[in-house]
Design a protein around this motif. Structure first.
Motif, PDB file in Angstrom:
ATOM      1  N   VAL A 167       0.846  -1.193   0.000  1.00  0.00           N
ATOM      2  CA  VAL A 167       0.000   0.000   0.000  1.00  0.00           C
ATOM      3  C   VAL A 167       0.884   1.246   0.000  1.00  0.00           C
ATOM      4  CG1 VAL A 167      -1.915   1.200   1.113  1.00  0.00           C
ATOM      5  CG2 VAL A 167      -1.718  -1.286   1.317  1.00  0.00           C
ATOM      6  N   SER A 168       0.527   2.197  -0.850  1.00  0.00           N
ATOM      7  CA  SER A 168       1.299   3.432  -0.933  1.00  0.00           C
ATOM      8  C   SER A 168       0.379   4.601  -1.246  1.00  0.00           C
ATOM      9  CB  SER A 168       2.371   3.315  -2.024  1.00  0.00           C
ATOM     10  OG  SER A 168       1.764   3.116  -3.299  1.00  0.00           O
ATOM     11  N   VAL A 169       0.908   5.797  -1.045  1.00  0.00           N
ATOM     12  CA  VAL A 169       0.191   7.020  -1.411  1.00  0.00           C
ATOM     13  C   VAL A 169       0.911   7.626  -2.599  1.00  0.00           C
ATOM     14  CG1 VAL A 169      -0.595   9.294  -0.671  1.00  0.00           C
ATOM     15  CG2 VAL A 169      -0.538   7.403   0.968  1.00  0.00           C
ATOM     16  N   ASP A 170       0.211   7.712  -3.738  1.00  0.00           N
ATOM     17  CA  ASP A 170       0.824   8.183  -4.979  1.00  0.00           C
ATOM     18  C   ASP A 170       0.327   9.578  -5.322  1.00  0.00           C
ATOM     19  OD1 ASP A 170       2.250   8.280  -7.325  1.00  0.00           O
ATOM     20  OD2 ASP A 170       0.771   7.125  -8.475  1.00  0.00           O
ATOM     21  N   GLY A 171       0.720  10.530  -4.510  1.00  0.00           N
ATOM     22  CA  GLY A 171       0.369  11.910  -4.798  1.00  0.00           C
ATOM     23  C   GLY A 171      -1.077  12.247  -4.512  1.00  0.00           C
ATOM     24  N   THR A 172      -1.561  13.264  -5.220  1.00  0.00           N
ATOM     25  CA  THR A 172      -2.905  13.778  -4.988  1.00  0.00           C
ATOM     26  C   THR A 172      -3.649  13.957  -6.307  1.00  0.00           C
ATOM     27  OG1 THR A 172      -2.218  16.106  -5.110  1.00  0.00           O
ATOM     28  CG2 THR A 172      -2.096  15.026  -2.942  1.00  0.00           C
ATOM     29  N   ALA A 173      -4.934  14.238  -6.213  1.00  0.00           N
ATOM     30  CA  ALA A 173      -5.758  14.465  -7.397  1.00  0.00           C
ATOM     31  C   ALA A 173      -6.956  15.297  -6.990  1.00  0.00           C
ATOM     32  CB  ALA A 173      -6.223  13.140  -7.997  1.00  0.00           C
ATOM     33  N   THR A 174      -7.638  15.827  -7.968  1.00  0.00           N
ATOM     34  CA  THR A 174      -8.888  16.535  -7.720  1.00  0.00           C
ATOM     35  C   THR A 174     -10.013  15.719  -8.327  1.00  0.00           C
ATOM     36  OG1 THR A 174      -7.822  18.716  -7.752  1.00  0.00           O
ATOM     37  CG2 THR A 174     -10.204  18.647  -8.113  1.00  0.00           C
ATOM     38  N   VAL A 175     -10.959  15.301  -7.499  1.00  0.00           N
ATOM     39  CA  VAL A 175     -12.089  14.484  -7.944  1.00  0.00           C
ATOM     40  C   VAL A 175     -13.380  15.182  -7.523  1.00  0.00           C
ATOM     41  CG1 VAL A 175     -13.217  12.237  -7.819  1.00  0.00           C
ATOM     42  CG2 VAL A 175     -10.730  12.382  -7.713  1.00  0.00           C
ATOM     43  N   ALA A 176     -14.260  15.393  -8.469  1.00  0.00           N
ATOM     44  CA  ALA A 176     -15.530  16.072  -8.195  1.00  0.00           C
ATOM     45  C   ALA A 176     -15.295  17.430  -7.543  1.00  0.00           C
ATOM     46  CB  ALA A 176     -16.417  15.206  -7.318  1.00  0.00           C
ATOM     47  N   GLY A 177     -14.203  18.076  -7.954  1.00  0.00           N
ATOM     48  CA  GLY A 177     -13.901  19.406  -7.440  1.00  0.00           C
ATOM     49  C   GLY A 177     -13.294  19.421  -6.050  1.00  0.00           C
ATOM     50  N   ARG A 178     -12.960  18.242  -5.494  1.00  0.00           N
ATOM     51  CA  ARG A 178     -12.437  18.176  -4.137  1.00  0.00           C
ATOM     52  C   ARG A 178     -11.017  17.586  -4.135  1.00  0.00           C
ATOM     53  NH1 ARG A 178     -16.084  18.885  -0.073  1.00  0.00           N
ATOM     54  NH2 ARG A 178     -14.761  17.697   1.376  1.00  0.00           N
ATOM     55  N   PRO A 179     -10.137  18.112  -3.284  1.00  0.00           N
ATOM     56  CA  PRO A 179      -8.770  17.580  -3.195  1.00  0.00           C
ATOM     57  C   PRO A 179      -8.777  16.198  -2.559  1.00  0.00           C
ATOM     58  CG  PRO A 179      -9.138  19.246  -1.509  1.00  0.00           C
ATOM     59  CD  PRO A 179     -10.336  19.274  -2.395  1.00  0.00           C
ATOM     60  N   ALA A 180      -7.969  15.293  -3.107  1.00  0.00           N
ATOM     61  CA  ALA A 180      -7.966  13.921  -2.617  1.00  0.00           C
ATOM     62  C   ALA A 180      -6.571  13.328  -2.678  1.00  0.00           C
ATOM     63  CB  ALA A 180      -8.927  13.074  -3.459  1.00  0.00           C
ATOM     64  N   TYR A 181      -6.335  12.330  -1.808  1.00  0.00           N
ATOM     65  CA  TYR A 181      -5.106  11.545  -1.840  1.00  0.00           C
ATOM     66  C   TYR A 181      -5.329  10.333  -2.740  1.00  0.00           C
ATOM     67  CZ  TYR A 181      -3.587  14.084   2.373  1.00  0.00           C
ATOM     68  OH  TYR A 181      -3.207  15.046   3.276  1.00  0.00           O
ATOM     69  N   GLU A 182      -4.272   9.925  -3.478  1.00  0.00           N
ATOM     70  CA  GLU A 182      -4.342   8.734  -4.325  1.00  0.00           C
ATOM     71  C   GLU A 182      -3.738   7.552  -3.565  1.00  0.00           C
ATOM     72  OE1 GLU A 182      -5.770   8.107  -7.059  1.00  0.00           O
ATOM     73  OE2 GLU A 182      -5.639   9.722  -8.529  1.00  0.00           O
ATOM     74  N   LEU A 183      -4.604   6.698  -3.053  1.00  0.00           N
ATOM     75  CA  LEU A 183      -4.172   5.500  -2.343  1.00  0.00           C
ATOM     76  C   LEU A 183      -4.068   4.353  -3.347  1.00  0.00           C
ATOM     77  CD1 LEU A 183      -3.623   4.228   0.485  1.00  0.00           C
ATOM     78  CD2 LEU A 183      -6.058   3.636   0.553  1.00  0.00           C
ATOM     79  N   VAL A 184      -2.934   3.653  -3.354  1.00  0.00           N
ATOM     80  CA  VAL A 184      -2.704   2.589  -4.339  1.00  0.00           C
ATOM     81  C   VAL A 184      -2.436   1.270  -3.621  1.00  0.00           C
ATOM     82  CG1 VAL A 184      -1.326   1.824  -6.304  1.00  0.00           C
ATOM     83  CG2 VAL A 184      -1.728   4.271  -5.935  1.00  0.00           C
ATOM     84  N   LEU A 185      -3.180   0.245  -4.015  1.00  0.00           N
ATOM     85  CA  LEU A 185      -2.960  -1.103  -3.486  1.00  0.00           C
ATOM     86  C   LEU A 185      -2.468  -1.991  -4.616  1.00  0.00           C
ATOM     87  CD1 LEU A 185      -5.806   0.112  -2.069  1.00  0.00           C
ATOM     88  CD2 LEU A 185      -5.435  -1.937  -0.694  1.00  0.00           C
ATOM     89  N   THR A 186      -1.289  -2.577  -4.418  1.00  0.00           N
ATOM     90  CA  THR A 186      -0.677  -3.448  -5.419  1.00  0.00           C
ATOM     91  C   THR A 186      -0.526  -4.846  -4.826  1.00  0.00           C
ATOM     92  OG1 THR A 186       0.587  -1.559  -6.246  1.00  0.00           O
ATOM     93  CG2 THR A 186       1.304  -3.749  -6.932  1.00  0.00           C
ATOM     94  N   PRO A 187      -0.922  -5.890  -5.553  1.00  0.00           N
ATOM     95  CA  PRO A 187      -0.800  -7.243  -5.006  1.00  0.00           C
ATOM     96  C   PRO A 187       0.661  -7.613  -4.751  1.00  0.00           C
ATOM     97  CG  PRO A 187      -1.378  -7.311  -7.345  1.00  0.00           C
ATOM     98  CD  PRO A 187      -1.527  -5.892  -6.904  1.00  0.00           C
ATOM     99  N   LYS A 188       0.900  -8.315  -3.647  1.00  0.00           N
ATOM    100  CA  LYS A 188       2.248  -8.785  -3.356  1.00  0.00           C
ATOM    101  C   LYS A 188       2.647  -9.843  -4.390  1.00  0.00           C
ATOM    102  CE  LYS A 188       2.139  -7.768   1.583  1.00  0.00           C
ATOM    103  NZ  LYS A 188       2.209  -8.296   2.971  1.00  0.00           N
ATOM    104  N   PRO A 189       3.952 -10.088  -4.583  1.00  0.00           N
ATOM    105  CA  PRO A 189       4.426 -11.022  -5.608  1.00  0.00           C
ATOM    106  C   PRO A 189       3.846 -12.426  -5.489  1.00  0.00           C
ATOM    107  CG  PRO A 189       6.241  -9.690  -4.786  1.00  0.00           C
ATOM    108  CD  PRO A 189       5.065  -9.399  -3.903  1.00  0.00           C
ATOM    109  N   THR A 190       3.447 -12.814  -4.278  1.00  0.00           N
ATOM    110  CA  THR A 190       2.907 -14.166  -4.086  1.00  0.00           C
ATOM    111  C   THR A 190       1.460 -14.299  -4.552  1.00  0.00           C
ATOM    112  OG1 THR A 190       2.336 -13.520  -1.828  1.00  0.00           O
ATOM    113  CG2 THR A 190       4.427 -14.686  -2.158  1.00  0.00           C
ATOM    114  N   GLU A 191       0.805 -13.181  -4.837  1.00  0.00           N
ATOM    115  CA  GLU A 191      -0.600 -13.216  -5.237  1.00  0.00           C
ATOM    116  C   GLU A 191      -0.731 -13.558  -6.721  1.00  0.00           C
ATOM    117  OE1 GLU A 191      -3.289 -12.513  -2.895  1.00  0.00           O
ATOM    118  OE2 GLU A 191      -1.489 -12.984  -1.729  1.00  0.00           O
TER     119      GLU A 191
END
Length: 364
Positions: A167-191
């Protein structure tokens, strides 16, 4: 194939032959519109989403999908959900909600006041009133309508894949006119999964998910995106959460009964479904009722609506014949997962390669 962009309001709805999801998505106002926000760790952001209580709001939701689903119109359960033109959701933040979905010249309205659910269709000019039994309404969480609650759906998603993800935070974005954090979930290599990552745009103030994007291996654009294009966090008028059927509407009233037979059927259904694995490579297995596979096709109405195709004909048309140590059947694939239906009525489905399904079918 170009992605089909349609407006919709709900979260992803799964079916026995493949996870079909619903979700909410709207593109940011600008790809370069990245607001400056205080730094936050991925773990703190996940925890804040799980504990969020955003309160009352109203908003418009849109879905963009490039799932690779077969074009079968209304022949498959839930298929019409991906063809909605627009949708608006209202919530009082305490379990009451109103959902207005437009498709062509018709509109469907679902109103949940905590003890009663109304479902009105302007196309058929009919309404269904479902009274929630008192013992059910008193249960924890019974007052919330998850089909109209993106927070509940997204929080549940995060909980299921958190431990098997990076899990990581990949910067920010504006969605529906509101400031937001970009949360990213990436499967571990075993998945073992066909998914590359899930991105969740989290509102910086309320911590409510505003957009969910599902990306698969080998693609640059989301296979599924659900988000708010507009949202406002404000107190909602009480009259929004009551419903009076228009004059001349045919009303059907229902009160679900939790009698022993109903409980026995629910318990049997629970026992018939088995979850194999966890995290990203979870596979759901079970058995499709024989009545569902042998159902006779219904004739279509005057406007070509209401017809149901022959289930077996659809299976043969859109499935690929496969076999193995587990038996034989048909394989169905989309960009976000696959499903197998065996000739003897068993099924397995997940966001995984077909080999993982076969292994799950072979388990006793």
């Amino acid at each position: 194939m170009k992605p089909k962009t349609k407006g919709i309001t709900a979260a992803v709805v799964g079916t026995a032959l493949g996870a079909g999801g619903l979700a909410f998505v709207a593109m940011p106002a600008s790809a370069d519109d990245k607001p400056a926000l205080p730094a936050v760790s991925a773990e703190d952001l996940v925890q804040s989403v799980a504990q969020a209580k955003p309160g009352a709001f109203d908003g418009t939701v849109k879905v963009t999908n490039d799932l690779g689903l077969p074009q079968v119109g209304n022949a498959l359960p839930g298929a019409s959900a991906l063809n909605m033109d627009s949708a608006h959701i209202f919530s009082d933040g305490a379990g009451r909600s109103r959902l207005a979905v437009t498709q062509g010249a018709s509109q469907e309205t679902v109103v949940h006041d905590g003890t009663t659910v109304w479902d009105y269709s302007s196309r058929t000019n009919t309404a269904t009133k479902v009274t929630i039994p008192a013992d059910v309404a008193q249960q924890k969480g019974a007052g919330s309508d998850k089909t109209a609650d993106p927070l509940a759906a997204s929080t549940e998603l995060l909980a299921k894949v958190r431990e098997s993800s990076t899990v990581s935070v990949d910067g920010t974005a504006t969605v529906a006119g509101r400031p937001a954090y970009e949360l990213v979930l990436t499967p571990k290599p075993t998945e073992r999964t066909v998914l590359r990552e899930i991105r969740v745009a989290v509102d910086s103030q309320t911590r409510m998910p505003l957009r969910v994007s599902v990306l698969t291996n080998g693609t640059a654009t989301p296979a599924l995106q659900v988000a708010f294009s507009e949202i406002e966090f404000t107190q909602q008028p009480a009259e929004l959460f009551t419903f009076t059927p228009p004059k001349g509407v045919k009303v059907e009233e229902k009160t679900p009964k939790l009698d022993q037979q109903t409980k026995d059927l629910a318990e049997q259904a629970r026992q018939d479904v088995k979850v194999v694995g966890d995290g990203w490579d979870t596979v759901v297995t079970g058995k499709v009722p024989a009545d569902a596979l042998n159902a006779a096709p219904k004739q279509q109405g005057r406007e070509g609506r209401g017809g149901t195709a022959d289930p077996k004909a659809l299976i043969e048309r859109f499935g690929k014949k496969v076999s193995g140590a587990w038996g034989s059947g048909y394989l169905f694939t989309t960009k976000v997962g696959s499903a197998v239906l065996t000739d003897d009525g068993r099924f397995a489905a997940g966001a995984v390669p077909e080999q993982v399904l076969y292994e799950a079918l072979g388990q006793k």
